[in-house]
Enzyme design. Structure first.
Site, short mmCIF file in Angstrom:
data_model
loop_
_atom_site.label_atom_id
_atom_site.label_comp_id
_atom_site.label_asym_id
_atom_site.label_seq_id
_atom_site.Cartn_x
_atom_site.Cartn_y
_atom_site.Cartn_z
N GLY A 91 5.30 8.25 -1.21
CA GLY A 91 4.28 7.23 -1.50
C GLY A 91 2.91 7.68 -1.00
O GLY A 91 1.92 7.64 -1.74
N HIS A 92 2.87 8.15 0.25
CA HIS A 92 1.60 8.65 0.79
C HIS A 92 1.12 9.86 0.00
O HIS A 92 -0.07 9.98 -0.30
CB HIS A 92 1.79 9.08 2.25
CG HIS A 92 2.23 7.99 3.18
ND1 HIS A 92 3.48 7.96 3.75
CD2 HIS A 92 1.57 6.91 3.67
CE1 HIS A 92 3.59 6.91 4.55
NE2 HIS A 92 2.44 6.24 4.51
N GLY A 138 -2.24 2.02 -1.42
CA GLY A 138 -1.07 1.76 -2.26
C GLY A 138 -0.94 0.28 -2.58
O GLY A 138 -1.19 -0.58 -1.73
N GLN A 139 -0.47 0.00 -3.80
CA GLN A 139 -0.15 -1.38 -4.19
C GLN A 139 1.01 -1.92 -3.35
O GLN A 139 1.22 -3.12 -3.25
CB GLN A 139 0.21 -1.43 -5.67
CG GLN A 139 0.40 -2.85 -6.20
CD GLN A 139 1.22 -2.91 -7.47
OE1 GLN A 139 0.97 -2.14 -8.39
NE2 GLN A 139 2.19 -3.81 -7.52
N LYS A 140 1.77 -0.99 -2.73
CA LYS A 140 2.88 -1.39 -1.85
C LYS A 140 2.42 -2.46 -0.86
O LYS A 140 3.12 -3.42 -0.58
CB LYS A 140 3.39 -0.14 -1.13
CG LYS A 140 4.23 -0.36 0.10
CD LYS A 140 5.61 -0.79 -0.27
CE LYS A 140 6.58 -0.86 0.88
NZ LYS A 140 6.03 -1.18 2.17
P1 AMP Z 1 0.93 3.25 5.97
O1 AMP Z 1 1.10 4.62 6.52
O2 AMP Z 1 2.22 2.50 5.84
O3 AMP Z 1 -0.17 2.48 6.63
O4 AMP Z 1 0.46 3.45 4.46
C1 AMP Z 1 -0.68 4.21 4.16
C2 AMP Z 1 -1.03 4.02 2.71
O5 AMP Z 1 0.06 4.44 1.89
C3 AMP Z 1 -1.29 2.55 2.35
O6 AMP Z 1 -2.38 2.48 1.45
C4 AMP Z 1 0.00 2.13 1.69
O7 AMP Z 1 -0.14 1.07 0.78
C5 AMP Z 1 0.40 3.41 0.99
N1 AMP Z 1 1.82 3.41 0.71
C6 AMP Z 1 2.83 3.17 1.58
N2 AMP Z 1 4.02 3.18 0.94
C7 AMP Z 1 3.75 3.43 -0.37
C8 AMP Z 1 4.56 3.54 -1.54
N3 AMP Z 1 5.88 3.40 -1.51
N4 AMP Z 1 3.94 3.79 -2.72
C9 AMP Z 1 2.59 3.91 -2.78
N5 AMP Z 1 1.78 3.81 -1.71
C10 AMP Z 1 2.35 3.58 -0.52
#
Ligand code: AMP
Length: 296
Positions: free
Chosen positions: A39-40, A150-152
């Site tokens: 995802g990242h 991410g839209q997540k």
């Molecule tokens: P985090 O490390 O969880 O703070 O996420 C960092 C970025 O990655 C944020 O913009 C999240 O929305 C994005 N992100 C996390 N998981 C996913 C995923 N499965 N698909 C797309 N983007 C993601």
């Protein structure tokens, strides 16, 4: 596959970005908390496809965690993260210490926009104040042309888009699709907390969302009925602790009773002790299903 340059101080990062921009390079920023997955990496690849240089940040931001949340046990996997970033051709990685981002005497915080109030705002008070503050700091440290989210984290993306608009930030906020495991589970750094049994159980979350899309495709418009259906799917899988399983306006996040236009379904639930979130956009087709043979 060159390794990204790793920078841990604000002054060194500012100098590196200034030099790139002096030579006319556009910069794409991807803020993360590390424990990286596909995802990242999809955000980094998108940044690389639209900008000359991709800058990722890895910082587990203490101000967005409440005292009882998982800040201290949040996964930290820097070596693996750097290898993954190399595969995505990331150019620079900012890995600041806690003191670099929040010197002991720092005391200024952002009041997040209205859209931060419902859902996560209710379940995690103070969370979006921490998110908005750290993201604004990153925008100030790295004057990127575009920033990728991410839209997540649907509500987070709205909060950041709104903050960027309200505060006239000269950055284009780009929201990218959710990347899922082959069986539908939305990728998340927290998935690694799940036991094998919970890993099976959690599939009810993405299944609840796809069933909902199917129901909407069949013509169901009663959001109250659709919410019940989601909750039943979760409960049948033994997921009892549901913070929300709801349908909302995708711009304001206000609750919807009927689907007459764009909508988003959002779930936050605990599987064991792990809190996970997921969502999907619901586009109600115009006209009744009978009017549109493509709806089947
Ligand atoms: P985090 O490390 O969880 O703070 O996420 C960092 C970025 O990655 C944020 O913009 C999240 O929305 C994005 N992100 C996390 N998981 C996913 C995923 N499965 N698909 C797309 N983007 C993601």
């Amino acid at each position: 596959m060159a390794s990204p340059r790793v920078i841990s101080t604000i002054s060194e990062l500012r100098a590196a970005v200034r030099e790139l921009q002096r030579t006319g390079k556009t910069v794409g920023l991807v803020p993360t908390m590390g424990a990286l997955h596909e995802g990242h990496l999809s955000l980094v690849r998108r940044a690389k496809s639209e900008c000359d240089v991709a800058v990722a940040t890895i910082f587990v931001n203490p101000t967005q965690f409440a005292p009882h949340e998982d800040f201290s046990k949040y996964p930290r996997t820097l070596e693996a993260d750097l290898q993954l970033l190399a595969t995505a051709n990331c150019d620079l990685v900012f890995v600041p210490s806690r003191d670099e981002m929040y010197p002991p005497d720092a005391s200024t915080y952002i009041a997040p926009p209205q859209v931060a109030q419902p859902l996560e705002g209710v379940c995690r008070p103070g969370h979006f104040q921490g998110v908005a503050t750290v993201v604004l700091k990153l925008f100030n440290i790295i004057p990127a042309d575009r920033a990728y989210f991410g839209q997540k984290d649907f509500q987070q993306a709205l909060v950041i888009q709104r903050m960027a608009a309200d505060l006239n930030l000269p950055v284009q906020v780009v929201v990218c699709p959710i990347i899922r495991e082959p069986d539908g589970l939305a990728m998340s750094s927290r998935n690694r907390y799940l036991s094998p049994r919970e890993r099976q159980q959690v599939l009810a979350v993405s299944r609840a969302l796809t069933s909902l899309q199917e129901a909407v495709g069949r013509g169901e418009r009663d959001a109250t009925e659709l919410k019940l259906q989601m909750q039943n799917t979760l409960r049948a899988a033994g997921i009892e602790r549901v913070d929300y399983a709801t349908i909302a306006d995708p711009m304001t996040l206000s609750d919807l009773a009927r689907l007459d236009g764009p909508a988003v379904a959002l779930i936050a639930a605990y599987v064991g002790t792990t809190r996970l979130i997921d969502n999907c956009l619901l586009t109600a087709p115009t006209g009744s299903p009978q009017d549109d043979p493509a709806q089947g």
